[in-house]
Scaffold this active site. Structure first.
Site, mmCIF file in Angstrom:
data_model
loop_
_atom_site.group_PDB
_atom_site.id
_atom_site.type_symbol
_atom_site.label_atom_id
_atom_site.label_comp_id
_atom_site.label_asym_id
_atom_site.label_seq_id
_atom_site.Cartn_x
_atom_site.Cartn_y
_atom_site.Cartn_z
ATOM 1 C CG ASN A 27 -1.633 -1.402 4.714
ATOM 2 O OD1 ASN A 27 -1.526 -2.303 5.610
ATOM 3 N ND2 ASN A 27 -2.691 -1.787 3.715
ATOM 4 C CB SER B 296 -9.562 -0.035 6.847
ATOM 5 O OG SER B 296 -9.685 0.541 5.488
ATOM 6 C CG ASN C 280 -12.513 3.028 5.615
ATOM 7 O OD1 ASN C 280 -12.809 2.083 6.407
ATOM 8 N ND2 ASN C 280 -11.442 3.215 4.980
ATOM 9 C CB CYS D 77 -7.103 -1.725 1.388
ATOM 10 S SG CYS D 77 -8.263 -0.745 2.253
ATOM 11 C CG ASN E 27 -8.781 8.029 -0.470
ATOM 12 O OD1 ASN E 27 -7.977 7.105 0.173
ATOM 13 N ND2 ASN E 27 -10.091 8.153 -0.028
ATOM 14 C CB CYS F 5 -5.537 4.774 5.731
ATOM 15 S SG CYS F 5 -4.111 3.816 4.809
ATOM 16 C CG ASN G 215 -2.084 0.971 1.221
ATOM 17 O OD1 ASN G 215 -2.776 0.663 2.306
ATOM 18 N ND2 ASN G 215 -2.463 1.488 0.125
ATOM 19 C CG ASN H 254 -12.650 1.168 0.734
ATOM 20 O OD1 ASN H 254 -11.945 1.811 0.161
ATOM 21 N ND2 ASN H 254 -13.043 1.812 2.068
#
EC number: 5.1.1.7
Length: 290
Positions: free
Chosen positions: A80, A228, A166, A226, A69, A78, A17, A199
């Site tokens: 990562n 999350s 998210n 990703c 983003n 996020c 990522n 997502n």
């Protein structure tokens, strides 16, 4: 002129990522969506997520972290990226644990079981249709009525939905490589059922302790990892009684360990974070914004 001209940055990755970290804690400056897009533009520094460290707003926190983003939209979480932030901050301060504030709430991070691993407490998942959010009411979000393709032979259907700060939709499939996610991802991300987009993950349960997955990331596109989404997928599988509450998640960029802790329902994510290089932003990236 933007404060970002000639400002330092760190290019990192969390199991593939792509992450860029900018530390603005010594200024009162705010980064705009246009500046976030300019950084990711051709000739700039490519990223999936941009992590902007700002002055802490709450006592006991190290920084307020804004997450962008590459299309300039903001994300609430996020995982990562937070591991990369932890690696960066720990390396500078010598700390082994820290608390960060994000739009999704407070996130605790600490050194993992080895020097290259970092753990992030991603908080508690949410399952209510209004919390995800969805555009219409579903009493049971373990599966929702959604399909793409012909009514009598849908290509993908009946995803699980979860919020990890998210929105995530997880489609359970036998072969995660059998679908054109670059084509299907944007269609599903922007489906009317998701008022804030979503997502999109394809997941295959290998056994009770192992899941393979691929993700189309909201606002970033097809990604090697990703965090999350890995958390959301692990939680969704456990809700369906298909896995235990601790699982190994295999993503195209590498593996994560996800634990949905039974004592408090917090989701813990452990994985690697890597520094690729450091540099200064070219002022020309922001010339059109002047």
């Amino acid at each position: 002129m933007t404060v970002l001209a000639n400002h330092s940055f760190a290019k990192m990755n969390g199991i593939g990522n792509e992450i860029v970290i900018v530390d603005l804690r010594n200024t009162d400056s705010q980064l705009s969506a246009a500046e976030a897009r300019a950084i990711a533009a051709p000739g700039g520094v490519p990223y999936d997520q941009l992590m902007v460290l700002q002055k802490p707003r709450m006592p006991g926190t190290t920084a307020f972290v804004r997450i962008y983003n590459n299309d300039g939209s903001e994300a609430g979480a996020c995982g990562n990226g937070m591991r990369c932030v932890a690696k960066r901050v720990f390396g500078e301060s010598g700390a082994q644990a820290a608390t960060f504030e994000t739009r999704a709430g407070l996130l605790n991070c600490w050194q993992g079981p080895s020097p290259d691993l970092y753990t992030v407490d991603m908080g508690t998942p949410k399952f209510g249709w209004q919390d995800i959010p969805l555009a219409e009411e579903f009493r049971d979000t373990r599966y929702i009525e959604l399909q793409i393709g012909p009514i009598d032979a849908p290509v993908l259907h009946s995803p699980s939905v979860v919020s990890m700060g998210n929105p995530h939709a997880i489609f359970w499939v036998d072969d995660i490589e059998a679908y054109d996610l670059e084509r299907l991802g944007p269609l599903l991300e922007n489906h009317p059922i998701f008022p804030e987009r979503a997502n999109i993950t394809l997941a295959h349960v290998v056994d009770r302790n192992h899941i393979r997955m691929r993700t189309w990331e909201r606002g970033a596109g097809l990604t090697l990892a990703c965090g999350s989404a890995a958390c959301a997928t692990a939680v969704a599988a456990a809700r369906l009684k298909r896995t235990d509450r601790t699982v190994e998640m295999s993503l195209p960029g590498g593996d994560l360990t996800i634990e949905w802790r039974e004592s408090d329902d917090h989701v813990l994510m452990t994985g690697a974070a890597v520094l690729e290089y450091e540099g200064l932003f070219d002022p020309d990236l922001f010339a059109a914004l002047a």
